[in-house]
Design an enzyme around this catalytic site. Sequence first.
Site, PDB file in Angstrom:
ATOM      1  N   ASP A  94      -1.586 -13.125  -1.625  1.00 40.16           N
ATOM      2  CA  ASP A  94      -2.401 -11.970  -2.006  1.00 40.16           C
ATOM      3  C   ASP A  94      -2.768 -11.166  -0.763  1.00 40.16           C
ATOM      4  O   ASP A  94      -3.914 -10.758  -0.576  1.00 40.16           O
ATOM      5  CB  ASP A  94      -3.655 -12.397  -2.792  1.00 40.16           C
ATOM      6  CG  ASP A  94      -4.366 -11.193  -3.415  1.00 40.16           C
ATOM      7  OD1 ASP A  94      -3.817 -10.071  -3.377  1.00 40.16           O
ATOM      8  OD2 ASP A  94      -5.475 -11.376  -3.946  1.00 40.16           O
ATOM      9  N   HIS A 146      -6.554  -3.907   4.707  1.00 44.94           N
ATOM     10  CA  HIS A 146      -7.403  -2.708   4.658  1.00 44.94           C
ATOM     11  C   HIS A 146      -7.641  -2.216   6.074  1.00 44.94           C
ATOM     12  O   HIS A 146      -7.529  -2.980   7.035  1.00 44.94           O
ATOM     13  CB  HIS A 146      -8.759  -3.022   4.007  1.00 44.94           C
ATOM     14  CG  HIS A 146      -8.674  -3.281   2.542  1.00 44.94           C
ATOM     15  ND1 HIS A 146      -8.407  -2.302   1.622  1.00 44.94           N
ATOM     16  CD2 HIS A 146      -8.815  -4.430   1.837  1.00 44.94           C
ATOM     17  CE1 HIS A 146      -8.393  -2.819   0.403  1.00 44.94           C
ATOM     18  NE2 HIS A 146      -8.636  -4.116   0.504  1.00 44.94           N
ATOM     19  N   ASP A 171      -2.275  -5.686 -11.225  1.00 41.17           N
ATOM     20  CA  ASP A 171      -3.103  -6.367 -10.224  1.00 41.17           C
ATOM     21  C   ASP A 171      -4.083  -5.436  -9.523  1.00 41.17           C
ATOM     22  O   ASP A 171      -3.783  -4.283  -9.231  1.00 41.17           O
ATOM     23  CB  ASP A 171      -2.240  -7.057  -9.172  1.00 41.17           C
ATOM     24  CG  ASP A 171      -3.091  -7.927  -8.265  1.00 41.17           C
ATOM     25  OD1 ASP A 171      -3.858  -8.727  -8.800  1.00 41.17           O
ATOM     26  OD2 ASP A 171      -3.029  -7.757  -7.036  1.00 41.17           O
ATOM     27  N   ARG A 212       0.783  -1.251   0.000  1.00 42.53           N
ATOM     28  CA  ARG A 212       0.000   0.000   0.000  1.00 42.53           C
ATOM     29  C   ARG A 212       0.810   1.293   0.000  1.00 42.53           C
ATOM     30  O   ARG A 212       0.207   2.365   0.130  1.00 42.53           O
ATOM     31  CB  ARG A 212      -0.956   0.038   1.204  1.00 42.53           C
ATOM     32  CG  ARG A 212      -1.813  -1.188   1.390  1.00 42.53           C
ATOM     33  CD  ARG A 212      -2.742  -1.417   0.223  1.00 42.53           C
ATOM     34  NE  ARG A 212      -3.727  -2.456   0.501  1.00 42.53           N
ATOM     35  CZ  ARG A 212      -4.422  -3.073  -0.438  1.00 42.53           C
ATOM     36  NH1 ARG A 212      -4.249  -2.748  -1.715  1.00 42.53           N
ATOM     37  NH2 ARG A 212      -5.296  -3.998  -0.125  1.00 42.53           N
ATOM     38  N   ASN A 218     -11.165 -10.933  -3.889  1.00 43.21           N
ATOM     39  CA  ASN A 218     -11.261 -11.064  -5.334  1.00 43.21           C
ATOM     40  C   ASN A 218      -9.998 -11.739  -5.862  1.00 43.21           C
ATOM     41  O   ASN A 218      -8.909 -11.217  -5.660  1.00 43.21           O
ATOM     42  CB  ASN A 218     -11.410  -9.663  -5.956  1.00 43.21           C
ATOM     43  CG  ASN A 218     -11.702  -9.723  -7.438  1.00 43.21           C
ATOM     44  OD1 ASN A 218     -11.913 -10.798  -7.989  1.00 43.21           O
ATOM     45  ND2 ASN A 218     -11.695  -8.573  -8.086  1.00 43.21           N
TER      46      ASN A 218
HETATM   47 ZN   LIG Z   1      -5.391  -9.474  -7.901  1.00 38.70          ZN
END
Ligand SMILES: [Zn+2]
Lengths: 445, 304
Positions: free
Chosen positions: A316, A320, A161, A73, A289
């Site tokens: 992945d 958040h 991505d 991030r 996702n």
């Molecule tokens: Zn992705």
Amino acid sequence: MADGNKKAAAERSWRITGALILDPFTGREGQGTVWVEAGRVVERPSGAFPEETVEASGLWLIPRLTDIHVHFRSPGQEWKEDLRSGSMAAAAGGFTVVATMPNTDPVVDIPALVAWQRLEAERLGLVRVWPIGAISVGLQGKALADLWAMQEAGAVGFSDDGRPVADSRLMRAALSYSRSLTGPIIQHAEDPGLFAGASMHEGSVSHRMGIPGAPAEAESVMVWRDVQLAALTGGRLHIAHLSAPGSLEALAWAKRRGLQVTAEATPHHLLLTDEAVAEWGYDAVTKVNPPLRPAAMREALVEAVREGLVEVIASDHAPHHADEKGRPYTEAPFGISGLETSLGAVLTALVHGGLLSPLEAMRRMTAFPHRLLGQAYPGLVPGAPADLTLVDPFHEWTVDPGRFYSKGKNTPLAGARLRGRAVATMVDGCWVMREGEVIDPCADN
Amino acid sequence: MEDFLGIAELGTKTLQDLLDTAESMAEVLTRRVKKVPTLRGRSVANVFFEPSTRTRNAFELAAKYLSADVVNFTGGGSSLEKGETVWDTVRTLEALGVDAVVVRHRTSGVPEAMARQLDIPVINAGDGEHEHPTQALLDLLTVRQRFGHIAGLTVAIVGDVLHSRVARSDLYGFSALGARVILAGPPSLVPEDLAEPPVRVTWSLEEALAEADVIQVLRIQRERQQEGYIPSLQEYRARWGITRERLAQAKPHALILHPGPQNRGVEIDSDVVDGSQSAILRQVQNGVAVRMAVLYRLLGGEPE
Ligand SMILES: [Zn+2]
């Protein structure tokens, strides 16, 4: 300061004894002792340095545990995660290397940002951070970013991505150009039209809960297109977080034809199904996702990882802020914070489940990720950088996101019982985590 | 019962009890003075993050007939636009001493998530594409009043079942009370895997009408055409619209329901809405009675 400490620590020497060495890079598997001196694996210590012994009986010793799909991030979204908190989460999870996705703000689509991430991570002195650069300028899916220039600055691969490269012409161009690069084109496969408005997998659970869903084909139609473009171009394609049965068929088709196509699966897709969405009752911790799939699809994915069709496991890791994940289900962002549960989930689901030998499971988190990114590591041989992880494979623990180093506490594994976790992580010959505590920045240990 | 979130989680007994209570409330509503003191001193917040005049009015009247105080809170022009979350909004209302919240939200699961955060009862007034449980109650009550029973009837739910919270709640409610349910409409809006047997899925309206004792006609949103679910509204009407001619093929006693508001001339024709088989106005009347029953049950007033 950090550098000085790190140097001081790295000049020390260590003897790690009693562990079961699992080295997928060399195929070595057996009890043994590893000597580390001045940041590198050595045959025998020179004797010039004080040697300290780490008793590691009952533990596994694994070199270069790698997670090639994380979101740190930074720059721009540091309320979710930053290079420091992300690196600490990686060290806590046992990882010595992570590859970071470029969908930051600004997007990592220029060499300067790649170099900045590299330098900043080195300054922190925790784990190795390998930036992945954007495929397209600003992730806009229109013009190719300067892929080679980013590679020169340290990028190990390229991805938009978070978004797919939807335009077939641009995907063709990227794959074609990748023939002159060392890293792959990493695709987040998702047909924008088929996925539009969806928050979960379309099936009996979404129908029952009234949450808009998308079919698995939203992923696999794009994977089929991409393997055809890989055939057309001879380019290097890596499919991120593969989850759909149709994608597995496309991957098998590509491999039969000898194409340079690889894929990764996430621990959450290997462990959980869309029933978790119902069990968590509209809590968006399950929103990810690609979405969690029904049991039959999960089983097909596990089998593909077992047989090696899908050769890499990557988390992945998508942290958040709690306020974002606390929004109503369809309004909350996608993503699961995964670095600190990945190893435990893999050991629980695959190794203790009897599906993969420890060495084979670890191969999917060490040697295979290196190979697909075109990165060399010789294994635990003299002269190699001393990057290694001690794992207690039988330690049973309950996932408590409150204890995560990651700023992202969002995981549907919260409260789950896992078996196996990293107990110490060494990078460049210094401990960055011991007994679950991240040592920052590698000072005086 | 602490909250009223969905028909799916109600037992058959609770459902029956609620209908019985609603029946007596409906009787109260026939009196000249409708107000009873049951919930005097209690207060109910209507929190509608999505506009709905009809449902909100019904809840407001229901609370007032039971002598409860009502505070209305709508999404637009409120603190929600100042960055407050939906959870802040209801927690504030709870802190202000409200005894129950009635929630409507465009996102499935919001009432359930609120119920986890609040100590006071939460009533679902429609959430996303999930459930609209008080609508199902009023549909059940309307059908029971007409036929005297629900078990053994065949209920056809026609139209955009995929996106309909009314369809889900009706499906659970009628199934729980022993009716056979047929879902009918275009394949894109009534996919085969939408429900499991004994619920039937058919794309032939004729087939559904031939067997139905009750026909629940769902509203078709104009957006569905732009989203690619259906061709033109004319084609939809030609195949799945309830016209007088179509209705003539149904059983003569078949009862027509519609949750409203109707798109006359699309999913249903005016002469059907206003025709003798239509129970649409009765549904509206029963809407107040069932909401009185729910409020009464949750706020636990003594019977008068
Ligand atoms: Zn992705």
